[in-house]
Scaffold this active site. Structure first.
Site, PDB file in Angstrom:
ATOM      1  N   ASP A  17     -40.515  61.824  33.235  1.00  0.00           N
ATOM      2  CA  ASP A  17     -40.370  61.749  31.774  1.00  0.00           C
ATOM      3  C   ASP A  17     -39.050  61.046  31.468  1.00  0.00           C
ATOM      4  OD1 ASP A  17     -40.459  62.408  28.848  1.00  0.00           O
ATOM      5  OD2 ASP A  17     -42.096  63.716  29.503  1.00  0.00           O
ATOM      6  N   ASP A  23     -37.509  56.227  32.309  1.00  0.00           N
ATOM      7  CA  ASP A  23     -38.284  55.644  31.211  1.00  0.00           C
ATOM      8  C   ASP A  23     -39.323  54.706  31.836  1.00  0.00           C
ATOM      9  OD1 ASP A  23     -39.221  54.040  29.073  1.00  0.00           O
ATOM     10  OD2 ASP A  23     -37.387  54.433  27.945  1.00  0.00           O
ATOM     11  N   LEU A  83     -50.432  48.978   8.403  1.00  0.00           N
ATOM     12  CA  LEU A  83     -50.023  47.658   8.905  1.00  0.00           C
ATOM     13  C   LEU A  83     -49.076  46.951   7.926  1.00  0.00           C
ATOM     14  CD1 LEU A  83     -50.324  45.470  11.080  1.00  0.00           C
ATOM     15  CD2 LEU A  83     -52.304  44.617   9.828  1.00  0.00           C
ATOM     16  N   ASN A 137     -57.947  54.600  13.367  1.00  0.00           N
ATOM     17  CA  ASN A 137     -57.383  55.671  12.544  1.00  0.00           C
ATOM     18  C   ASN A 137     -56.425  55.078  11.517  1.00  0.00           C
ATOM     19  OD1 ASN A 137     -57.212  58.313  11.819  1.00  0.00           O
ATOM     20  ND2 ASN A 137     -55.781  58.904  13.439  1.00  0.00           N
ATOM     21  N   TYR A 173     -51.207  52.173  17.534  1.00  0.00           N
ATOM     22  CA  TYR A 173     -51.619  53.195  18.513  1.00  0.00           C
ATOM     23  C   TYR A 173     -53.071  52.961  18.961  1.00  0.00           C
ATOM     24  CZ  TYR A 173     -52.452  57.939  20.372  1.00  0.00           C
ATOM     25  OH  TYR A 173     -52.773  59.007  21.165  1.00  0.00           O
ATOM     26  N   LYS A 218     -54.527  52.135  22.706  1.00  0.00           N
ATOM     27  CA  LYS A 218     -55.465  53.013  23.410  1.00  0.00           C
ATOM     28  C   LYS A 218     -56.797  52.304  23.698  1.00  0.00           C
ATOM     29  CE  LYS A 218     -52.772  56.587  23.737  1.00  0.00           C
ATOM     30  NZ  LYS A 218     -52.275  57.003  25.054  1.00  0.00           N
ATOM     31  N   THR A 251     -51.431  70.470  20.348  1.00  0.00           N
ATOM     32  CA  THR A 251     -50.112  70.254  20.952  1.00  0.00           C
ATOM     33  C   THR A 251     -49.083  70.231  19.822  1.00  0.00           C
ATOM     34  OG1 THR A 251     -50.270  67.859  20.716  1.00  0.00           O
ATOM     35  CG2 THR A 251     -51.005  68.767  22.824  1.00  0.00           C
TER      36      THR A 251
HETATM   37  P1  NAD Z   1     -46.267  64.604  23.660  1.00  0.00           P
HETATM   38  O1  NAD Z   1     -45.488  63.782  22.681  1.00  0.00           O
HETATM   39  O2  NAD Z   1     -46.210  66.089  23.541  1.00  0.00           O
HETATM   40  O3  NAD Z   1     -45.845  64.225  25.150  1.00  0.00           O
HETATM   41  C1  NAD Z   1     -45.687  62.891  25.564  1.00  0.00           C
HETATM   42  C2  NAD Z   1     -44.627  62.866  26.652  1.00  0.00           C
HETATM   43  O4  NAD Z   1     -44.446  61.496  27.030  1.00  0.00           O
HETATM   44  C3  NAD Z   1     -43.260  63.381  26.148  1.00  0.00           C
HETATM   45  O5  NAD Z   1     -42.741  64.332  27.050  1.00  0.00           O
HETATM   46  C4  NAD Z   1     -42.424  62.111  26.092  1.00  0.00           C
HETATM   47  O6  NAD Z   1     -41.035  62.339  26.323  1.00  0.00           O
HETATM   48  C5  NAD Z   1     -43.076  61.264  27.185  1.00  0.00           C
HETATM   49  N1  NAD Z   1     -42.744  59.856  27.025  1.00  0.00           N
HETATM   50  C6  NAD Z   1     -42.746  59.133  25.873  1.00  0.00           C
HETATM   51  N2  NAD Z   1     -42.323  57.882  26.117  1.00  0.00           N
HETATM   52  C7  NAD Z   1     -42.041  57.801  27.442  1.00  0.00           C
HETATM   53  C8  NAD Z   1     -41.558  56.778  28.290  1.00  0.00           C
HETATM   54  N3  NAD Z   1     -41.226  55.569  27.796  1.00  0.00           N
HETATM   55  N4  NAD Z   1     -41.371  57.042  29.590  1.00  0.00           N
HETATM   56  C9  NAD Z   1     -41.659  58.264  30.100  1.00  0.00           C
HETATM   57  N5  NAD Z   1     -42.130  59.275  29.338  1.00  0.00           N
HETATM   58  C10 NAD Z   1     -42.318  59.054  28.032  1.00  0.00           C
HETATM   59  O7  NAD Z   1     -47.771  64.061  23.546  1.00  0.00           O
HETATM   60  P2  NAD Z   1     -49.155  64.729  24.034  1.00  0.00           P
HETATM   61  O8  NAD Z   1     -49.847  65.236  22.825  1.00  0.00           O
HETATM   62  O9  NAD Z   1     -48.933  65.629  25.178  1.00  0.00           O
HETATM   63  O10 NAD Z   1     -49.935  63.402  24.492  1.00  0.00           O
HETATM   64  C11 NAD Z   1     -50.040  62.974  25.846  1.00  0.00           C
HETATM   65  C12 NAD Z   1     -50.940  61.751  25.905  1.00  0.00           C
HETATM   66  O11 NAD Z   1     -52.209  62.049  25.339  1.00  0.00           O
HETATM   67  C13 NAD Z   1     -50.404  60.555  25.103  1.00  0.00           C
HETATM   68  O12 NAD Z   1     -50.732  59.363  25.798  1.00  0.00           O
HETATM   69  C14 NAD Z   1     -51.185  60.643  23.810  1.00  0.00           C
HETATM   70  O13 NAD Z   1     -51.263  59.398  23.170  1.00  0.00           O
HETATM   71  C15 NAD Z   1     -52.526  61.136  24.299  1.00  0.00           C
HETATM   72  N6  NAD Z   1     -53.340  61.800  23.277  1.00  0.00           N
HETATM   73  C16 NAD Z   1     -52.971  62.979  22.703  1.00  0.00           C
HETATM   74  C17 NAD Z   1     -53.797  63.571  21.751  1.00  0.00           C
HETATM   75  C18 NAD Z   1     -53.474  64.897  21.092  1.00  0.00           C
HETATM   76  O14 NAD Z   1     -54.267  65.375  20.270  1.00  0.00           O
HETATM   77  N7  NAD Z   1     -52.361  65.546  21.414  1.00  0.00           N
HETATM   78  C19 NAD Z   1     -54.990  62.935  21.376  1.00  0.00           C
HETATM   79  C20 NAD Z   1     -55.328  61.735  21.967  1.00  0.00           C
HETATM   80  C21 NAD Z   1     -54.500  61.177  22.931  1.00  0.00           C
END
Ligand code: NAD
Length: 439
Positions: free
Chosen positions: A232, A255, A288, A338, A344, A348, A380
């Site tokens: 992370d 990162d 946008l 969306n 985003y 995706k 989450t």
């Molecule tokens: P979150 O924000 O709780 O966690 C994401 C993690 O990624 C964080 O710990 C953040 O620090 C880390 N991160 C961000 N940029 C980074 C980078 N440049 N390098 C390394 N780490 C980095 O999000 P989440 O809800 O746990 O989502 C996880 C994944 O699932 C994401 O790809 C998100 O787009 C996808 N997603 C989530 C949902 C949802 O409902 N929560 C729905 C669809 C997709």
């Protein structure tokens, strides 16, 4: 933010009231636990028409659970082998097989229809097999009681490759997946020594693993026996170290967009990676017309470009072992679009393009599979921050009338990651309770 409505409908007065008002009736889903790892009942194996895989299927199902007989009561899983349906008239056999038994399925039950890939040369077979998709998607919407329905396509002669997928679909691990079509290849599965720890001896790296879905993925991979590296951003190092320590994993503060990210990942896994999970993701929402270029660029860079870059570099360097598994994270936003998420959703949808295109080449050139999870509304911190009415709509607008949990995405990732899942390649599996969005 807890789902209070789900709690309410779990009480007798709440159920009475919400039924009278015609409101959704979500069932609390039963997920995998060590004490209760399997479905709550036997499996019913049905065949519609002639099947060439009947014996093989029976042998696999016998390993997964007891067969339902008239004495054993209601089935918890119904597997309908419809691979032999090649004409429109033959579809009547699907109705004849399921119509008498579908009502007897237990709450939280599973229907898995086994189909054959639609033929490019026989349009009658293709019509009949494609018909199964509409059938299963409709059944998922009407079946209720927290039950699910999927279509699993198996190429002819490749039934042995289906074991890991059938084990997953016919278990509490797939609680939040419904209405999906999964198409296997004919790749031979790698052997599994212990189905209770299918990832033992494997090294996994999960990006964005400090919290949320990524932390849950790391936890489930570790539960299944993998040695896990949690990555992370350095700013999240404290949380990352805590998460990694809890799982007996290694923390890698990095990162993922850093130019040397792939080199540092390879250095953290000197024996090579077996499982690479691209989970890190960000949102920077704006319509946008109001979106500055940097918000656009940040999202594309983290969610898509860094995934492309690190995947290419690690594969090229031979840092992903043969038999390896790459799992990327899409989203239903990448399928349905969306409001406020052009950046985003583009990132995706890009993941979906990457998976579909790379999967056959990665398998042929490196012996590696590439798949994606596409989460829907998952409970989450990210979704807890969504305004109440939008959040409620997100939770209810799916066949299971509730949000998923991070563990639902994690279980799907762990299934992709198994050595026995060699035939699962190029798939985008929605973990969304059969969301109406993009359906
Ligand atoms: P979150 O924000 O709780 O966690 C994401 C993690 O990624 C964080 O710990 C953040 O620090 C880390 N991160 C961000 N940029 C980074 C980078 N440049 N390098 C390394 N780490 C980095 O999000 P989440 O809800 O746990 O989502 C996880 C994944 O699932 C994401 O790809 C998100 O787009 C996808 N997603 C989530 C949902 C949802 O409902 N929560 C729905 C669809 C997709």
């Amino acid at each position: 933010m807890a789902d209070r409505y789900l709690h309410l409908t779990g009480t007798a007065p709440g159920r009475f009231l919400t039924r009278r008002l015609g409101l959704p009736q979500p069932r609390r889903l039963r997920r995998w636990t060590l004490e209760n790892p399997t479905l709550d009942g036997p499996l019913l194996h049905l065949t519609a028409g002639e099947s060439a895989i009947s014996d093989m299927l029976r042998a696999i199902l016998a390993k997964i659970g007891p067969e339902a007989t008239e004495q054993t009561g209601n089935p918890a899983g119904i597997v309908l082998d419809a691979t032999g349906i090649t004409t429109a008239a033959g579809l009547g056999k699907v109705h004849a097989a399921l119509h008498p038994v579908v009502r007897s399925l237990t709450a939280g039950g599973r229907v898995v229809v086994i189909g054959a890939p639609p033929s490019p040369d026989d349009h009658h077979q293709a019509a009949a097999q494609q018909a199964l998709e509409g059938f299963v998607r409709s059944l998922g919407k009407e079946i209720g009681k927290g039950s699910t329905a999927q279509l699993l396509r198996i190429p002819s002669g490749a039934a042995a490759s289906a074991e890991s997928t059938l084990r997953f679909l016919l278990s509490p691990r797939s609680a939040y997946i419904s209405g999906q079509v999964i198409e296997l290849t004919d790749a031979t599965p790698d052997p599994v020594a212990d189905w209770a720890a299918p990832l033992s001896g494997r090294t996994a790296l999960v990006t964005g693993a400090a919290r949320g879905i990524g932390a849950s993925v790391a936890s489930v991979l570790a539960r299944d026996g993998a040695t896990v590296i949690c990555l992370d951003i350095p700013q999240a190092e404290e949380e990352l170290t805590r998460t990694a320590a809890r799982l007996g994993a290694t923390a890698l503060p990095l990162d993922i967009t850093a130019p040397d990210a792939a080199d540092l990942i390879a250095a953290a896994a000197p024996e090579g990676l077996d499982i690479l999970v691209h989970n890190a993701g960000i949102t920077r929402d704006r319509r946008l017309a109001n979106m500055p270029a940097e918000r656009w660029a940040q999202v594309i860079e983290v969610n898509l470009d860094s995934v492309l870059r690190t995947t290419d570099a690690l594969l090229k360097a031979g840092a992903v072992n043969r038999g390896g598994r790459i799992v990327a994270t899409a989203s239903i936003a990448g399928i349905a679009g969306n409001n406020g998420q052009t950046n985003y959703a583009a990132s995706k949808a890009g993941i979906i393009g990457l998976v579909r295109s790379l999967a056959p080449h990665a398998a042929a050139d490196h012996g590696v599979t590439v798949n994606a999870v596409a989460p829907g509304f998952i409970e989450t911190k990210m979704t807890a921050a969504v305004p109440l009415f939008i959040r409620e709509a997100g939770r209810r607008m799916n066949s299971l009338s509730q949000g998923g949990l991070p563990v639902d995405v994690a279980e799907t990732t762990a299934w992709f990651a198994q050595p026995a899942s060699s035939a699962v390649n190029g798939q985008i599996v929605r973990v969304c309770g059969q969301s109406l969005l993009g359906a």
